[in-house]
Design a protein around this motif. Structure first.
Motif, PDB file in Angstrom:
ATOM      1  N   SER A  16       6.808 -11.043  -7.653  1.00 17.87           N
ATOM      2  CA  SER A  16       6.360 -10.076  -8.655  1.00 17.87           C
ATOM      3  C   SER A  16       4.986 -10.445  -9.186  1.00 17.87           C
ATOM      4  O   SER A  16       4.601 -11.622  -9.178  1.00 17.87           O
ATOM      5  N   ARG A  18       2.115  -8.800 -12.415  1.00 13.29           N
ATOM      6  CA  ARG A  18       1.781  -7.759 -13.376  1.00 13.29           C
ATOM      7  C   ARG A  18       0.270  -7.635 -13.451  1.00 13.29           C
ATOM      8  O   ARG A  18      -0.431  -8.586 -13.801  1.00 13.29           O
ATOM      9  N   TYR A  59       5.083   8.031  -9.356  1.00 10.10           N
ATOM     10  CA  TYR A  59       4.724   6.991  -8.418  1.00 10.10           C
ATOM     11  C   TYR A  59       4.630   7.535  -6.995  1.00 10.10           C
ATOM     12  O   TYR A  59       5.303   8.513  -6.645  1.00 10.10           O
ATOM     13  N   VAL A  63       6.009   3.001  -3.487  1.00 12.63           N
ATOM     14  CA  VAL A  63       6.199   1.987  -4.535  1.00 12.63           C
ATOM     15  C   VAL A  63       7.294   2.362  -5.511  1.00 12.63           C
ATOM     16  O   VAL A  63       7.663   1.546  -6.377  1.00 12.63           O
ATOM     17  N   ARG A  66      10.024   0.087  -7.318  1.00 15.35           N
ATOM     18  CA  ARG A  66       9.576  -1.312  -7.322  1.00 15.35           C
ATOM     19  C   ARG A  66       8.461  -1.560  -8.332  1.00 15.35           C
ATOM     20  O   ARG A  66       8.346  -2.663  -8.861  1.00 15.35           O
ATOM     21  N   PHE A  67       7.642  -0.552  -8.574  1.00 19.83           N
ATOM     22  CA  PHE A  67       6.517  -0.683  -9.499  1.00 19.83           C
ATOM     23  C   PHE A  67       6.820   0.102 -10.775  1.00 19.83           C
ATOM     24  O   PHE A  67       7.440   1.170 -10.726  1.00 19.83           O
ATOM     25  N   LEU A  80       0.614  -2.579 -14.657  1.00 19.91           N
ATOM     26  CA  LEU A  80       1.391  -2.223 -13.469  1.00 19.91           C
ATOM     27  C   LEU A  80       2.237  -3.430 -13.115  1.00 19.91           C
ATOM     28  O   LEU A  80       1.724  -4.446 -12.655  1.00 19.91           O
ATOM     29  N   MET A  82       4.732  -5.051 -10.787  1.00 25.84           N
ATOM     30  CA  MET A  82       5.094  -4.890  -9.379  1.00 25.84           C
ATOM     31  C   MET A  82       6.184  -5.900  -9.023  1.00 25.84           C
ATOM     32  O   MET A  82       6.001  -7.108  -9.246  1.00 25.84           O
ATOM     33  N   THR A  83       7.275  -5.430  -8.490  1.00 23.21           N
ATOM     34  CA  THR A  83       8.375  -6.296  -8.083  1.00 23.21           C
ATOM     35  C   THR A  83       8.710  -6.059  -6.617  1.00 23.21           C
ATOM     36  O   THR A  83       8.291  -5.078  -6.017  1.00 23.21           O
ATOM     37  N   LEU A  85       7.683  -7.311  -3.944  1.00 20.14           N
ATOM     38  CA  LEU A  85       6.451  -7.061  -3.213  1.00 20.14           C
ATOM     39  C   LEU A  85       6.633  -7.292  -1.723  1.00 20.14           C
ATOM     40  O   LEU A  85       7.381  -8.188  -1.296  1.00 20.14           O
ATOM     41  N   ASP A  89       2.004  -4.207   0.644  1.00 21.88           N
ATOM     42  CA  ASP A  89       1.417  -3.958  -0.672  1.00 21.88           C
ATOM     43  C   ASP A  89       0.081  -4.679  -0.835  1.00 21.88           C
ATOM     44  O   ASP A  89      -0.608  -4.489  -1.840  1.00 21.88           O
ATOM     45  N   TYR A  93      -6.389  -3.429  -5.941  1.00 18.23           N
ATOM     46  CA  TYR A  93      -5.830  -2.437  -6.851  1.00 18.23           C
ATOM     47  C   TYR A  93      -6.873  -2.071  -7.909  1.00 18.23           C
ATOM     48  O   TYR A  93      -7.490  -2.953  -8.523  1.00 18.23           O
TER      49      TYR A  93
END
Length: 124
Positions: A16, A18, A59, A63, A66-67, A80, A82-83, A85, A89, A93
């Protein structure tokens, strides 16, 4: 409005991160915000959108689930989370602010202001 994206880095598959998008120099709360990403050799693509109030989000299918995008108006920031991953990905960004109508939130041409990008690398 100036945007500063941060929080990228190297993470293992399944991990993950952030990302943060900090705004200055304007009334950030009056703008919708989106995250876009661009993988090496590929076109920029939409990832996530949040409305001015934060009450509406959506989304990209890639994603979804998951996001999570969120905003903190008191800090002039959008995040954002994000898990789970995946290597796919991996990308730079970018956060962007604008006033698109809700249905056009995934259209990058609707955004006026862009952050400099933060690189996310997911290793397998």
């Amino acid at each position: 409005v100036q945007l500063q994206a941060s929080g990228g880095g190297l993470v293992q598959e399944g991990g993950s991160l952030r990302l943060s998008c900090a705004a200055s120099g304007g009334t950030f709360s009056t703008y919708a915000v989106a995250w876009f990403r661009q993988a090496p050799g590929k076109e920029r693509e939409f990832a996530a959108y949040i409305s001015r109030s934060g009450s509406a989000t959506y989304y990209a299918d890639s994603v979804k689930g998951r996001f999570t995008i969120s905003r903190d108006s008191s800090k002039n920031a959008v995040y954002l989370h994000m898990t789970y991953l995946k290597p796919e990905d991996t990308a730079t960004y970018y956060c962007a602010a604008g006033r698109p109508i809700y249905s056009a939130g995934a259209d990058s041409s609707m955004y006026y202001y862009w952050g400099q990008g933060t690189l996310v690398t997911v290793s397998s």
